[in-house]
Design a protein around this motif. Structure first.
Motif, PDB file in Angstrom:
ATOM      1  N   GLY A 178      -6.690 -30.234  49.914  1.00  0.00           N
ATOM      2  CA  GLY A 178      -6.576 -30.649  51.307  1.00  0.00           C
ATOM      3  C   GLY A 178      -5.496 -29.888  52.052  1.00  0.00           C
ATOM      4  O   GLY A 178      -5.708 -29.428  53.187  1.00  0.00           O
ATOM      5  N   ILE A 179      -4.317 -29.753  51.435  1.00  0.00           N
ATOM      6  CA  ILE A 179      -3.227 -29.021  52.091  1.00  0.00           C
ATOM      7  C   ILE A 179      -3.589 -27.544  52.235  1.00  0.00           C
ATOM      8  O   ILE A 179      -3.313 -26.919  53.274  1.00  0.00           O
ATOM      9  CB  ILE A 179      -1.916 -29.186  51.287  1.00  0.00           C
ATOM     10  CG1 ILE A 179      -1.349 -30.587  51.497  1.00  0.00           C
ATOM     11  CG2 ILE A 179      -0.882 -28.141  51.713  1.00  0.00           C
ATOM     12  CD1 ILE A 179      -0.877 -30.884  52.910  1.00  0.00           C
ATOM     13  N   ALA A 180      -4.222 -26.965  51.210  1.00  0.00           N
ATOM     14  CA  ALA A 180      -4.642 -25.569  51.302  1.00  0.00           C
ATOM     15  C   ALA A 180      -5.632 -25.373  52.454  1.00  0.00           C
ATOM     16  O   ALA A 180      -5.548 -24.392  53.206  1.00  0.00           O
ATOM     17  CB  ALA A 180      -5.261 -25.122  49.983  1.00  0.00           C
ATOM     18  N   ALA A 181      -6.564 -26.309  52.613  1.00  0.00           N
ATOM     19  CA  ALA A 181      -7.538 -26.217  53.699  1.00  0.00           C
ATOM     20  C   ALA A 181      -6.872 -26.358  55.066  1.00  0.00           C
ATOM     21  O   ALA A 181      -7.353 -25.805  56.064  1.00  0.00           O
ATOM     22  CB  ALA A 181      -8.615 -27.288  53.521  1.00  0.00           C
ATOM     23  N   CYS A 182      -5.760 -27.112  55.116  1.00  0.00           N
ATOM     24  CA  CYS A 182      -5.052 -27.344  56.381  1.00  0.00           C
ATOM     25  C   CYS A 182      -4.023 -26.259  56.700  1.00  0.00           C
ATOM     26  O   CYS A 182      -3.322 -26.365  57.717  1.00  0.00           O
ATOM     27  CB  CYS A 182      -4.354 -28.699  56.353  1.00  0.00           C
ATOM     28  SG  CYS A 182      -5.468 -30.114  56.382  1.00  0.00           S
ATOM     29  N   ALA A 183      -3.889 -25.248  55.837  1.00  0.00           N
ATOM     30  CA  ALA A 183      -2.880 -24.210  56.032  1.00  0.00           C
ATOM     31  C   ALA A 183      -2.954 -23.563  57.427  1.00  0.00           C
ATOM     32  O   ALA A 183      -1.925 -23.409  58.097  1.00  0.00           O
ATOM     33  CB  ALA A 183      -2.989 -23.151  54.937  1.00  0.00           C
ATOM     34  N   PRO A 184      -4.161 -23.182  57.912  1.00  0.00           N
ATOM     35  CA  PRO A 184      -4.210 -22.605  59.266  1.00  0.00           C
ATOM     36  C   PRO A 184      -3.766 -23.590  60.356  1.00  0.00           C
ATOM     37  O   PRO A 184      -3.172 -23.183  61.366  1.00  0.00           O
ATOM     38  CB  PRO A 184      -5.690 -22.238  59.438  1.00  0.00           C
ATOM     39  CG  PRO A 184      -6.224 -22.126  58.046  1.00  0.00           C
ATOM     40  CD  PRO A 184      -5.483 -23.154  57.249  1.00  0.00           C
ATOM     41  N   LEU A 185      -4.036 -24.892  60.151  1.00  0.00           N
ATOM     42  CA  LEU A 185      -3.628 -25.893  61.142  1.00  0.00           C
ATOM     43  C   LEU A 185      -2.109 -26.058  61.153  1.00  0.00           C
ATOM     44  O   LEU A 185      -1.507 -26.259  62.225  1.00  0.00           O
ATOM     45  CB  LEU A 185      -4.292 -27.236  60.829  1.00  0.00           C
ATOM     46  CG  LEU A 185      -5.822 -27.270  60.898  1.00  0.00           C
ATOM     47  CD1 LEU A 185      -6.338 -28.650  60.520  1.00  0.00           C
ATOM     48  CD2 LEU A 185      -6.297 -26.889  62.307  1.00  0.00           C
ATOM     49  N   ILE A 186      -1.473 -25.979  59.974  1.00  0.00           N
ATOM     50  CA  ILE A 186      -0.014 -26.059  59.904  1.00  0.00           C
ATOM     51  C   ILE A 186       0.603 -24.869  60.629  1.00  0.00           C
ATOM     52  O   ILE A 186       1.572 -25.013  61.386  1.00  0.00           O
ATOM     53  CB  ILE A 186       0.451 -26.123  58.442  1.00  0.00           C
ATOM     54  CG1 ILE A 186      -0.031 -27.424  57.794  1.00  0.00           C
ATOM     55  CG2 ILE A 186       1.970 -26.002  58.337  1.00  0.00           C
ATOM     56  CD1 ILE A 186       0.231 -27.517  56.303  1.00  0.00           C
TER      57      ILE A 186
ATOM     58  N   THR B 183       1.840 -21.683  52.864  1.00  0.00           N
ATOM     59  CA  THR B 183       1.306 -23.013  52.537  1.00  0.00           C
ATOM     60  C   THR B 183       0.342 -22.936  51.368  1.00  0.00           C
ATOM     61  O   THR B 183       0.358 -23.791  50.466  1.00  0.00           O
ATOM     62  CB  THR B 183       0.601 -23.618  53.762  1.00  0.00           C
ATOM     63  OG1 THR B 183       1.516 -23.694  54.857  1.00  0.00           O
ATOM     64  CG2 THR B 183       0.081 -25.017  53.458  1.00  0.00           C
ATOM     65  N   LEU B 184      -0.510 -21.913  51.345  1.00  0.00           N
ATOM     66  CA  LEU B 184      -1.439 -21.734  50.226  1.00  0.00           C
ATOM     67  C   LEU B 184      -0.695 -21.546  48.907  1.00  0.00           C
ATOM     68  O   LEU B 184      -1.140 -22.011  47.853  1.00  0.00           O
ATOM     69  CB  LEU B 184      -2.342 -20.528  50.487  1.00  0.00           C
ATOM     70  CG  LEU B 184      -3.367 -20.678  51.617  1.00  0.00           C
ATOM     71  CD1 LEU B 184      -4.066 -19.347  51.886  1.00  0.00           C
ATOM     72  CD2 LEU B 184      -4.393 -21.758  51.283  1.00  0.00           C
ATOM     73  N   ALA B 185       0.468 -20.886  48.971  1.00  0.00           N
ATOM     74  CA  ALA B 185       1.249 -20.656  47.757  1.00  0.00           C
ATOM     75  C   ALA B 185       1.959 -21.917  47.279  1.00  0.00           C
ATOM     76  O   ALA B 185       2.148 -22.116  46.073  1.00  0.00           O
ATOM     77  CB  ALA B 185       2.271 -19.545  48.000  1.00  0.00           C
ATOM     78  N   ILE B 186       2.361 -22.787  48.204  1.00  0.00           N
ATOM     79  CA  ILE B 186       3.118 -23.992  47.861  1.00  0.00           C
ATOM     80  C   ILE B 186       2.186 -25.146  47.477  1.00  0.00           C
ATOM     81  O   ILE B 186       2.567 -26.043  46.716  1.00  0.00           O
ATOM     82  CB  ILE B 186       4.045 -24.392  49.033  1.00  0.00           C
ATOM     83  CG1 ILE B 186       5.185 -23.371  49.156  1.00  0.00           C
ATOM     84  CG2 ILE B 186       4.617 -25.792  48.863  1.00  0.00           C
ATOM     85  CD1 ILE B 186       6.085 -23.578  50.357  1.00  0.00           C
ATOM     86  N   ALA B 187       0.952 -25.145  47.964  1.00  0.00           N
ATOM     87  CA  ALA B 187       0.017 -26.254  47.729  1.00  0.00           C
ATOM     88  C   ALA B 187      -0.161 -26.612  46.255  1.00  0.00           C
ATOM     89  O   ALA B 187      -0.244 -27.806  45.918  1.00  0.00           O
ATOM     90  CB  ALA B 187      -1.342 -25.935  48.365  1.00  0.00           C
ATOM     91  N   PRO B 188      -0.216 -25.652  45.303  1.00  0.00           N
ATOM     92  CA  PRO B 188      -0.403 -26.040  43.888  1.00  0.00           C
ATOM     93  C   PRO B 188       0.703 -26.923  43.321  1.00  0.00           C
ATOM     94  O   PRO B 188       0.494 -27.558  42.273  1.00  0.00           O
ATOM     95  CB  PRO B 188      -0.466 -24.685  43.163  1.00  0.00           C
ATOM     96  CG  PRO B 188      -0.971 -23.718  44.191  1.00  0.00           C
ATOM     97  CD  PRO B 188      -0.357 -24.190  45.477  1.00  0.00           C
TER      98      PRO B 188
END
Length: 294
Positions: free
Chosen positions: A62-70, A83-88
Motif C-alpha cells: 500500500g505504501i509503495a503504491a502511494c509513493a507518487p501521492l506522497i 518511499t519505495l526503498a523504505i516501504a519494505p
C-alpha cells in the motif's frame, strides 16, 4: 549531521511521518495485547505470526503504491523512489513484532538490550560509511534498513518461531479487540507528535523540516532513554500484576517519580545550553535547530 545536507534529513522525515502511520496500523496495538494476555496457545502464536506477516505485506504494498501521492503531497519528486526503498521496512517490522513480543513476554530483557545495541551499531556504522562515500540521503535509508534486517535475524534466532501451515484463526480475536483499543491511543499520540512534520514539510520544505526534525529528535532523546527501557520492563511485569491493584498502582507511581525527577533537570539544563549543545552534537549550520530545541 556533518556529512549530509539538512534537506536530506527533511526528505526522510517527510516519508517517515506517513510511513509511521502505516507502521502503527501494522502493529495495531498487538504488542501490548500479546504482553497483557495471561496465556497464549501454540495455535494462537502461529496465527499471530501469519497475521502480522500478512498485515506487514499488505501495508508495504500500500505504501509503495502511494509513493507518487506522497511525493505530490510535499511537491518533492525525489520522495517517490525513497518511499519505495523504505516501504519494505513495514514487512520486516511485521515479521519482528511477534518475535520481539515473545522474547519480551519471557522477560529476556538482556537479550533484547543486546539486540537493540547491535542493531543500532550496525545501522549507524553502515550509514556513516555510506555518507562518507557520497550516498547522500540514501545513507539515511541504509540506516533505516540495515538495523531492522539485523534485528529480524537476531530475534528469529532468539525466539525460534514455529510457523506451521499458513493460517489466521479466530482464536486471536480477543487480542485484536484489546489491540484495537491500544491502537486508538497510539494513533492519537502519534498524530500529536508527527502532524507538525507533515505541515512543516509541506509548507516550508525539506531544509526547514531537516532543522526541525533534528531538534525534535534530540528533544525526545532523554525521554526515550528513560521511558523505552522502563516501558519494555513495565508492560510484561504490570500485566502479571493486573489482579493486584495495590501493587500495580505502587509500581506505576514509583515509575512516574523516577521519570519526573530524572527528566525535568535534564531538560532544564539542555534548554539553557541549547546553542553550544547543538554545535557540539550537530556541528555548524544548525542554529535554527538550536532555537527550536530550546
Amino acid at each position: 549531521a556533518r556529512l549530509l545536507d539538512q534537506s536530506d534529513f527533511g526528505l526522510v522525515a517527510m516519508i517517515m511521518a506517513i510511513v509511521g502511520v502505516a507502521d502503527l496500523v501494522r502493529d495495531f496495538g498487538m504488542t501490548g495485547a500479546i504482553l497483557q494476555a495471561k496465556k497464549l496457545t501454540e495455535d494462537q502464536w502461529r496465527s499471530l505470526l501469519w497475521f502480522s506477516a500478512l498485515l506487514g505485506t499488505v501495508l508495504m504494498i500500500g505504501i509503495a503504491a502511494c509513493a507518487p501521492l506522497i511525493a505530490l503531497l510535499y511537491g518533492e519528486p525525489r520522495l517517490t523512489i525513497l518511499t519505495l526503498a523504505i516501504a519494505p521496512t513495514l514487512l520486516i517490522n511485521g515479521l519482528c513484532m511477534p518475535l520481539q513480543a515473545s522474547v519480551q513476554r519471557d522477560l529476556r530483557f538482556g537479550t533484547l538490550a543486546l539486540i537493540d545495541i547491535v542493531a543500532m551499531a550496525v545501522g549507524v556504522a553502515l550509514s556513516v560509511v555510506a555518507a562518507l562515500v557520497g550516498f547522500g540521503v540514501w545513507s539515511l535509508v541504509v540506516f533505516a534498513g540495515a538495523g531492522q534486517v539485523y534485528r529480524l535475524i537476531a530475534l528469529w534466532m532468539a525466539a525460534k518461531p514455529r510457523w506451521g501451515r499458513p493460517r489466521v484463526g479466530r482464536d486471536i480475536r480477543p487480542l485484536l479487540s484489546t489491540g484495537g483499543s491500544l491502537f486508538g491511543v497510539q494513533l492519537l499520540n502519534y498524530a500529536s507528535r508527527n502532524l507538525d512534520n507533515v505541515v512543516i514539510g509541506q509548507q516550508l520544505g525539506a531544509a526547514a523540516l531537516g532543522q526541525y526534525s533534528r531538534a525534535y529528535g534530540l528533544f525526545l532523546l532523554p525521554q526515550q532513554q528513560l521511558t523505552a527501557p522502563l516501558g519494555r520492563v513495565a508492560l510484561p511485569v504490570l500485566s502479571r500484576l493486573q489482579d493486584d491493584g495495590e501493587r500495580y498502582r505502587r509500581y506505576i507511581s514509583n515509575a512516574m517519580v523516577v521519570i519526573g525527577y530524572l527528566a525535568l533537570p535534564v531538560y532544564a539544563i539542555a534548554a539553557a545550553v541549547a546553542h553550544p549543545l547543538i554545535l557540539l552534537l550537530l556541528g555548524p549550520g544548525w542554529d535554527t535547530a538550536a532555537d527550536a530545541f530550546a
